[in-house]
Design an enzyme around this catalytic site. Sequence first.
Site, PDB file in Angstrom:
ATOM      1  N   ILE A   1     -60.947  24.451 -46.285  1.00  0.00           N
ATOM      2  CA  ILE A   1     -59.992  25.495 -45.903  1.00  0.00           C
ATOM      3  C   ILE A   1     -60.382  26.765 -46.661  1.00  0.00           C
ATOM      4  O   ILE A   1     -60.145  26.879 -47.865  1.00  0.00           O
ATOM      5  CB  ILE A   1     -58.537  25.116 -46.237  1.00  0.00           C
ATOM      6  CG1 ILE A   1     -58.089  23.864 -45.466  1.00  0.00           C
ATOM      7  CG2 ILE A   1     -57.605  26.291 -45.925  1.00  0.00           C
ATOM      8  CD1 ILE A   1     -56.639  23.467 -45.714  1.00  0.00           C
ATOM      9  N   ASP A   2     -61.040  27.676 -45.945  1.00  0.00           N
ATOM     10  CA  ASP A   2     -61.354  28.966 -46.568  1.00  0.00           C
ATOM     11  C   ASP A   2     -60.189  29.897 -46.242  1.00  0.00           C
ATOM     12  O   ASP A   2     -59.914  30.171 -45.077  1.00  0.00           O
ATOM     13  CB  ASP A   2     -62.670  29.519 -46.025  1.00  0.00           C
ATOM     14  CG  ASP A   2     -63.113  30.713 -46.852  1.00  0.00           C
ATOM     15  OD1 ASP A   2     -63.030  30.645 -48.088  1.00  0.00           O
ATOM     16  OD2 ASP A   2     -63.517  31.724 -46.265  1.00  0.00           O
TER      17      ASP A   2
ATOM     18  N   ASP B   1     -68.035  29.464 -49.619  1.00  0.00           N
ATOM     19  CA  ASP B   1     -67.315  30.522 -48.893  1.00  0.00           C
ATOM     20  C   ASP B   1     -68.226  31.278 -47.927  1.00  0.00           C
ATOM     21  O   ASP B   1     -67.769  31.783 -46.907  1.00  0.00           O
ATOM     22  CB  ASP B   1     -66.734  31.536 -49.891  1.00  0.00           C
ATOM     23  CG  ASP B   1     -65.654  30.963 -50.787  1.00  0.00           C
ATOM     24  OD1 ASP B   1     -65.689  31.240 -52.008  1.00  0.00           O
ATOM     25  OD2 ASP B   1     -64.790  30.222 -50.276  1.00  0.00           O
TER      26      ASP B   1
ATOM     27  N   GLU C   1     -66.374  22.288 -51.648  1.00  0.00           N
ATOM     28  CA  GLU C   1     -65.562  23.004 -52.657  1.00  0.00           C
ATOM     29  C   GLU C   1     -64.723  22.051 -53.476  1.00  0.00           C
ATOM     30  O   GLU C   1     -64.706  22.105 -54.709  1.00  0.00           O
ATOM     31  CB  GLU C   1     -64.652  24.022 -51.960  1.00  0.00           C
ATOM     32  CG  GLU C   1     -63.711  24.717 -52.952  1.00  0.00           C
ATOM     33  CD  GLU C   1     -62.907  25.847 -52.353  1.00  0.00           C
ATOM     34  OE1 GLU C   1     -62.933  26.044 -51.113  1.00  0.00           O
ATOM     35  OE2 GLU C   1     -62.253  26.563 -53.133  1.00  0.00           O
TER      36      GLU C   1
ATOM     37  N   ASP D   1     -66.557  24.382 -46.988  1.00  0.00           N
ATOM     38  CA  ASP D   1     -65.266  24.855 -47.479  1.00  0.00           C
ATOM     39  C   ASP D   1     -64.229  24.359 -46.484  1.00  0.00           C
ATOM     40  O   ASP D   1     -64.129  24.900 -45.381  1.00  0.00           O
ATOM     41  CB  ASP D   1     -65.244  26.388 -47.594  1.00  0.00           C
ATOM     42  CG  ASP D   1     -63.975  26.854 -48.311  1.00  0.00           C
ATOM     43  OD1 ASP D   1     -63.953  28.007 -48.790  1.00  0.00           O
ATOM     44  OD2 ASP D   1     -63.006  26.070 -48.389  1.00  0.00           O
TER      45      ASP D   1
ATOM     46  N   THR E   1     -57.232  29.375 -48.575  1.00  0.00           N
ATOM     47  CA  THR E   1     -56.169  28.426 -48.967  1.00  0.00           C
ATOM     48  C   THR E   1     -54.864  29.148 -49.276  1.00  0.00           C
ATOM     49  O   THR E   1     -53.781  28.691 -48.896  1.00  0.00           O
ATOM     50  CB  THR E   1     -56.605  27.589 -50.179  1.00  0.00           C
ATOM     51  OG1 THR E   1     -57.754  26.816 -49.819  1.00  0.00           O
ATOM     52  CG2 THR E   1     -55.502  26.662 -50.647  1.00  0.00           C
TER      53      THR E   1
HETATM   54  C1  LIP Z   1     -61.251  32.335 -50.882  1.00  0.00           C
HETATM   55  C2  LIP Z   1     -62.343  33.265 -50.427  1.00  0.00           C
HETATM   56  C3  LIP Z   1     -61.904  34.726 -50.551  1.00  0.00           C
HETATM   57  C4  LIP Z   1     -61.549  35.020 -51.989  1.00  0.00           C
HETATM   58  C5  LIP Z   1     -60.438  34.114 -52.442  1.00  0.00           C
HETATM   59  C6  LIP Z   1     -60.806  32.628 -52.288  1.00  0.00           C
HETATM   60  P1  LIP Z   1     -60.780  29.724 -50.789  1.00  0.00           P
HETATM   61  O1  LIP Z   1     -61.751  31.014 -50.789  1.00  0.00           O
HETATM   62  O2  LIP Z   1     -62.670  32.998 -49.094  1.00  0.00           O
HETATM   63  O3  LIP Z   1     -62.928  35.584 -50.141  1.00  0.00           O
HETATM   64  O4  LIP Z   1     -61.143  36.373 -52.107  1.00  0.00           O
HETATM   65  O5  LIP Z   1     -60.165  34.369 -53.810  1.00  0.00           O
HETATM   66  O6  LIP Z   1     -61.862  32.334 -53.173  1.00  0.00           O
HETATM   67  O7  LIP Z   1     -60.457  29.485 -52.238  1.00  0.00           O
HETATM   68  O8  LIP Z   1     -59.572  30.045 -49.984  1.00  0.00           O
HETATM   69  O9  LIP Z   1     -61.624  28.623 -50.230  1.00  0.00           O
END
Ligand code: LIP
Length: 283
Positions: free
Chosen positions: A94-95, A222, A72, A92, A97
Site C-alpha cells: 500500500i503506497d 516506493d 516494504e 509496496d 498508507t
Molecule cells: C509513502 C510515499 C510518499 C512519502 C510518504 C510515504 P508509504 O510511502 O509513497 O511519497 O511522502 O512519506 O513514505 O509509506 O505510504 O508506502
Amino acid sequence: MADLWQNAMDHAVSAARHAGEVVREALRDDRKQTVMTKSSSVDLVTQTDQKVEKLIIQSVKEKFPTHSFIGEESVSAGEPLLLTDAPTWIIDPIDGTTNFVHTFPFIAVSIGFSVNKQMEFGVVYSCLEDKMYTARRGRGAFCNGEPLQVSHQEDINQSIIAAEFGSTRDAETVDKIFISLRRVLSLPVHGIRGAGTAAINMCLVASGCVEAYYEIGIHVWDVAAGSLIVSEAGGVLLDTDGGPADLMSRRIVAANRRIIAERLVKEIETFSPIRDDAAPANQ
Ligand code: LIP
C-alpha cells in the site's frame, strides 16, 4: 526469456488487481484498523499493508519459487534489503498508507521487477481510481491499456510540480523540505501538488498531468515500478543532486524532460538519508 517476464508481468497485474480489492474491502469495513508506526510517529502501517504484502509474495512464490523479494513490510519486519542480479520483486503493498488510514483517495499497490539490477517491468495500481499503470522495458507505458506520454512542456514556469512532505519530522529535515518548496514555488511554477504516494506521483508524470515529481526520503519500493513507467512514457530520472537516478539513494527526481529535471535540481536543498542498501534491518 522475454515470454517468462511477460508471464511474470501478467501475474503482477493480476496480483495488484486482487490486492486492490483487498484494500477497497478494508476501506468498506467499519471496524477500526489498528494503526501502527515504524520510523516515526507519522510513518504508519496497518494490518492491511502486511496482509496484502503476504498475499502478493505468496502468490508469486507459487509461480516463481526461485525469485527474490524486497517488500516494504518484510524489510520492516527484519528481512534483508538486498538487490542482487536475481529476478527480484520490489513491492509496496500500500503506497499511500497515510491516505489509506484517512481514506484520502490516492492509494496504490506498487510492484516492480528487476533482473541483473535492471527494471524489467513496473505495475502501479491506483486502487480507488481503478487505474492500472504498466510498463515493460523497451515496450512503452500504459494506463488501462492506453499509451502514456509525458508532458511536452519545457518551461518550468508553465509547469506543475509534484512534491511531498514525507514522514520525517525533525526540524532540520522539515526546514530543508520547506526551503525546496519555497524556491520551487517562487520560480514561479503554476502549482505544487502531491498525491501522498510516490508511485502515483510518478504515474502522474508519466501521464503528462504534472511535469515533474521530486522527493527525498522515499524507499526503493516506493519508486521502483514508477521509475520504469516514467522512463517508458518518455520521461527522465535523476538523483536530487543532479546525478544519475539511484533507486537505493532514497532520493528521486522524475520529469518529462531533462531541461525540467535539471532546472528543478537547482532549487532542491538536497540531503542524504541513510541509503536503502546501507540501512540496518528494521530501519
Ligand atoms: C509513502 C510515499 C510518499 C512519502 C510518504 C510515504 P508509504 O510511502 O509513497 O511519497 O511522502 O512519506 O513514505 O509509506 O505510504 O508506502
